[in-house]
Design a protein around this motif. Structure first.
Motif, short mmCIF file in Angstrom:
data_model
loop_
_atom_site.label_atom_id
_atom_site.label_comp_id
_atom_site.label_asym_id
_atom_site.label_seq_id
_atom_site.Cartn_x
_atom_site.Cartn_y
_atom_site.Cartn_z
N ARG A 69 0.83 -1.21 0.00
CA ARG A 69 0.00 0.00 0.00
C ARG A 69 0.86 1.26 0.00
O ARG A 69 0.62 2.21 -0.76
N LEU A 70 1.92 1.27 0.83
CA LEU A 70 2.79 2.45 0.88
C LEU A 70 3.57 2.61 -0.42
O LEU A 70 3.76 3.74 -0.91
N ALA A 71 4.00 1.52 -1.01
CA ALA A 71 4.79 1.60 -2.24
C ALA A 71 3.96 2.10 -3.41
O ALA A 71 4.52 2.64 -4.39
N LEU B 265 5.68 8.02 -4.54
CA LEU B 265 6.78 7.07 -4.68
C LEU B 265 6.76 6.36 -6.03
O LEU B 265 7.49 5.38 -6.22
N ALA B 266 5.96 6.83 -6.93
CA ALA B 266 5.80 6.15 -8.23
C ALA B 266 7.14 5.99 -8.93
O ALA B 266 7.89 6.95 -9.10
N GLY B 267 7.43 4.75 -9.32
CA GLY B 267 8.66 4.46 -10.05
C GLY B 267 9.92 4.44 -9.22
O GLY B 267 11.02 4.27 -9.77
N ARG B 268 9.79 4.61 -7.91
CA ARG B 268 10.99 4.68 -7.07
C ARG B 268 11.14 3.50 -6.11
O ARG B 268 12.13 3.42 -5.39
N VAL B 269 10.18 2.60 -6.09
CA VAL B 269 10.24 1.46 -5.18
C VAL B 269 10.10 0.17 -5.98
O VAL B 269 9.13 -0.01 -6.72
#
Length: 680
Positions: A253-255, A260-264
Motif C-alpha cells: 500500500r505504501l509503495a 513514490l511512483a517508479g521509485r520502489v
C-alpha cells in the motif's frame, strides 16, 4: 565422540540447532560455529533436525530453494531429531552424555520442550552428581520480536535448567537475567557472510539507490522508510527478501503511493547467496531503519561490499556505524530525521565521502572472541566460588619488594632488611630500628638520605661484572608465551633468577613476567653482542631493565603515565626498535592492549618482539580479559602483522582453563598471561 588425535586443550562439543537445508542467518551461524570450533581443534558434532520447522511454528518457507547451501555444510552432522517424535529427543540426548558441553542454539520458544528433553537425557541439567556435560544456550533472541503468551514462561523454565546463556547484546543479557538466567555472557554476533567477494562499484550518476535486504518483518521499519521517502525525491529503494504476513499489505500500500511512483522495487522472495554480491553492487546505501534489534550482521555485510549504511541509532548498529564516517544513524521510528538523512544521501559528494569511509570489516577477531567465550562457558561455574589463588595487579601488591637491596630507587632500603624487620610466628611486627627512624627522621632528611643511597647503589651496580647468560642456560619450562595460574610457578621463576645470578627481587609475579621476557629476547633477538634496542615501558623501577642491564643490554626505560602507551612520546623512526616490553606490574589491561598492538606495529622492525602481560579473569574483574578476549587479542595482532611465539590452542589455552577452574572469586583476576609476538 572422542578423537584421540585432538590435543589436551580440545573439548568434546555437541551443537544442537538448525543447519542446511534450513535457511536464514541462524542456520548459517550454527553451521559456521561448528566449522570454527572444529578448526580451533575441538571435537565437534552438529545435531540437527531431520525435518524442517513445522509451518505452525514458522511463518515462512524454512528450506533453501533448489537445495543449494548458503554456507558450506559441516561434515559431521547428524540429523537425528524429529519434531513429531519426542523419543528422538531423548535418544539423541543419551548419545551426548560423554561430551564436555552441549550448545543449544535457541531460535523460538516452542522448541524449548525438545531442548529440555534432550538436555535431561544427556544428564546436562544442573543439580546432578558427578561429571556431566555443561549446558549452554546460544540465544539469538531471548524473546521473539512478535511475542506470544507463554513465551516468557517457557524461556524462564529453560534458563532455570541450564548452566549458562550466551547472548549477543547487553540488552538481551538484561532480559535473560530478568527471566532467571544465572550465568549470562555477552559476545558480538560473529560474521557469517554469504555472497562471496564484493564486486567493484564505480561512480554512478542519478538518484541514491537504497537497498533493504533480508526477511521483511514489522520490526525492521521498512514502512517508516517508505513514509520518509515521500518527501525526498532524490532516492530509490529496492526491497529484496521474503515479506512476512500482514506486513506485505502494508508495504504494498505504501509503495503504491503516487509520491513514490517508479521509485520502489519489491523483489518478494528468497535472495540466494550467489545473487547477493551483484545485488549489493547495484546499490549505493544499505538501509536498516529497524524499530528494534537484538543482533545483526547486516552492517558488516554492507561494509564488506563497500556500502555505507543508513541505520537506526540502536544497538548493535550504533556500535558498528560511525555516524557521518561510514554511514548515518537516525533515531528509530523518526520519519522526520530519516527524511533529513535521505536528503543528505542525495548529495553525490556525501555518498562518495561515506563510501570512502567504509573499511573492510574484521572477520576473524569476532570469531576468535566468540569461540573463547564458549570455551570459558564450558568450565563448571561452581569452581569459580571462593577466594582467588593469588593477587594479580591487585592494590597493595608492590611493583618491587621495598626491602630489595638491589633496588636503586628504594629510598628506605636498609642494609640488612632481615635484621630490621624481625618477625615472629604471628606475622609482621612493627619493631626494630626502621619504625623508630621513621618516627624520628623528618621527611626531608629521609629524602636526602634516600638520594645519597641511590647514588651509591648505582655506582656499585656500575662496577658489578656482567652476568654471563646464554639462551641455553634457561630451562625449557621458561616460555615466551605462558600463563601464570598458581603462586608456586612465580616462586619457581624467582628462585631460578637467583640461581642464574640475576639481581634479586622478592616480587615473584614480577620475576615470572620478567624472566619469560628476558628469555624471549635472548632466544629470538640477541645477536650475541647485546645490541638489541629494547624499550621497556615499565619505568625506572622495572625489574626487566635491571636484569637486561645485568646481562649486557642497554634498555630504554620510560615511565607509563596517562591513558596511552608512552612509546608514543619517543622520537623514533618507523621500524626502528627491536623489542617493546609492557609487563607486570605495569602491563596491559583490557582497555589499552589494542593501542599497544597498533603502536608496536609501526615502531618495531621486521622480526622485532612485543612482550605484554594481561591479567585474566571473569568479566567482573576490572581490567582483566577472559580466554575469549585473548583469542581476540591474537586475531587483532595477526591482522597487524604479528605472529605469536607459542601455541594458544595447545598448552597455553589449557593452562588458562586450568587457572579459571582454580579461581575462587568472580570479581578478581585469577591469573596472568604473557604474550610474546614477533613482527612479520
Amino acid at each position: 565422540m572422542t578423537d584421540d588425535s585432538t590435543g589436551s586443550a580440545a573439548l568434546r562439543i555437541a551443537i544442537v540447532g538448525p543447519t542446511h537445508p534450513h535457511k536464514g542467518g541462524v542456520a548459517a551461524h550454527t553451521t559456521m560455529l561448528a566449522h570454527h570450533l572444529a578448526d580451533a581443534g575441538h571435537d565437534v558434532t552438529l545435531v540437527s533436525w531431520a525435518h524442517l520447522y513445522p509451518s505452525k511454528l514458522h511463518h515462512a518457507d524454512a528450506s533453501v530453494p533448489d537445495g543449494v547451501p548458503e554456507v558450506p555444510p559441516f561434515p559431521r552432522t547428524i540429523r537425528a531429531l524429529s519434531w513429531a517424535r519426542p523419543d528422538t529427543w531423548v535418544r539423541a540426548g543419551r548419545r551426548l552424555r560423554d561430551v564436555d558441553a552441549i550448545l543449544v542454539v535457541h531460535v523460538m520458544p516452542p522448541v524449548v520442550p525438545a531442548h529440555l528433553a534432550l538436555l535431561r537425557a544427556a544428564g546436562a541439567v544442573p543439580g546432578g552428581d558427578g561429571p556431566r556435560p555443561q549446558s549452554v544456550v546460544v540465544c539469538h533472541n531471548v524473546l521473539p520480536h512478535e511475542p506470544h503468551p507463554g513465551d516468557a514462561r517457557l524461556m524462564s523454565v529453560l534458563f532455570s535448567r541450564v548452566d549458562s546463556v550466551l547472548v549477543h547484546s547487553a540488552d538481551q543479557a538484561t532480559v535473560a537475567h530478568e527471566l532467571g538466567a544465572r550465568r549470562v555472557s555477552v559476545a558480538d554476533l560473529p560474521p557469517h557472510l554469504p555472497g562471496g567477494d564484493p564486486i567493484h562499484r564505480g561512480p554512478r550518476p542519478g538518484p541514491t539507490r537504497l537497498l533493504a535486504l533480508g526477511l521483511i518483518r514489522e520490526y525492521k521499519g521498512i514502512d517508516v522508510l517508505l513514509r520518509a521517502m515521500r518527501t525526498v525525491p532524490e532516492v530509490t529503494l529496492t526491497i529484496a527478501g521474503e515479506i512476512w504476513g500482514a506486513n506485505r499489505g502494508v508495504i504494498s500500500r505504501l509503495a503504491s503511493d503516487p509520491a513514490l511512483a517508479g521509485r520502489v522495487e519489491i523483489r518478494d522472495g528468497y535472495v540466494p547467496a550467489d545473487a547477493l554480491a551483484s545485488l549489493l553492487a547495484d546499490h549505493d546505501v544499505l538501509a536498516l531503519p529497524y524499530r528494534s534489534a537484538t543482533a545483526s550482521q547486516n552492517v558488516i555485510l554492507g561494509h564488506a561490499h563497500g556500502l555505507p549504511v543508513l541505520a537506526s541509532d540502536i544497538a548493535p548498529f550504533s556500535q558498528q556505524v560511525a555516524d557521518g564516517v561510514n554511514g548515518i544513524l537516525v533515531p528509530p521510528e523518526d520519519e522526520r530525521a530519516l527524511a533529513g538523512a535521505l536528503r543528505r544521501l542525495g548529495d553525490p559528494d556525501v555518498r562518495r565521502r561515506l563510501a570512502e569511509g567504509v573499511q573492510t570489516p574484521d572477520l576473524s577477531g569476532p570469531w576468535a572472541h566468540y569461540l573463547g567465550t564458549l570455551e570459558a562457558l564450558s568450565v563448571d561455574e561452581s569452581v569459580l566460588l571462593g577466594d582467588p589463588g593469588f593477587p594479580v595487579d591487585e592494590p597493595g601488591v608492590p611493583a618491587e619488594d621495598p626491602d630489595d637491596p638491589d633496588d636503586p630507587d628504594d629510598p628506605d632500603d636498609p642494609d640488612d632488611p632481615d635484621d630490621l624487620h624481625p618477625r615472629d610466628d604471628d606475622g609482621p611486627a612493627e619493631q626494630g630500628l626502621l619504625p623508630h627512624a621513621r618516627r624520628v627522621l623528618g621527611r626531608g632528611a629521609r629524602s636526602v638520605a634516600g638520594r645519597a643511597r641511590r647514588t651509591a647503589t648505582r655506582a656499585v651496580a656500575a662496577r658489578r661484572p656482567l652476568v654471563s647468560l646464554r639462551p641455553d642456560d634457561l630451562p625449557e619450562w621458561v616460555l615466551a608465551t605462558d600463563v601464570l595460574g598458581e603462586p608456586d610457578e612465580a616462586d619457581d621463576a624467582r628462585r631460578l633468577s637467583r640461581i642464574l645470578g640475576l639481581p634479586r627481587s622478592l616480587d615473584s609475579v614480577s620475576a615470572w613476567a620478567a624472566l619469560g621476557s628476558l628469555a624471549a629476547i635472548l632466544r629470538v633477538r640477541d645477536d650475541g653482542r647485546r645490541s638489541a634496542v629494547i624499550v621497556d615501558e615499565g619505568g625506572t623501577r622495572s625489574l626487566l631493565s635491571r636484569w637486561a642491564r645485568a646481562v649486557g643490554f642497554a634498555p630504554v626505560e620510560i615511565d607509563f603515565t596517562g591513558s596511552h602507551p608512552s612509546v608514543a612520546a619517543l622520537d623514533v623512526d618507523t621500524g626502528s626498535l627491536d623489542v617493546i616490553v609492557r609487563i607486570h606490574p605495569h602491563g596491559c589491561d583490557a582497555d589499552d592492549v589494542d593501542h599497544v598492538l597498533e603502536q608496536a606495529s609501526w615502531a618495531l622492525r621486521s622480526g622485532g618482539l612485543l612482550v605484554v602481560t594481561v591479567p585474566i579473569g571473569p568479566r567482573a574483574a576490572e581490567g582483566a580479559v577472559g580466554p575469549a578476549d585473548v583469542r581476540g587479542i591474537l586475531a587483532r595482532a595477526h591482522d597487524l602483522g604479528f605472529v605469536l611465539i607459542g601455541d594458544l590452542d595447545g598448552d597455553v589455552n589449557a593452562r588458562m582453563r586450568e587457572a579459571a577452574s582454580r579461581a575462587r572469586a568472580d570479581d578478581a583476576a585469577y591469573g596472568l598471561v604473557r604474550l610474546t609476538l614477533r613482527r612479520r
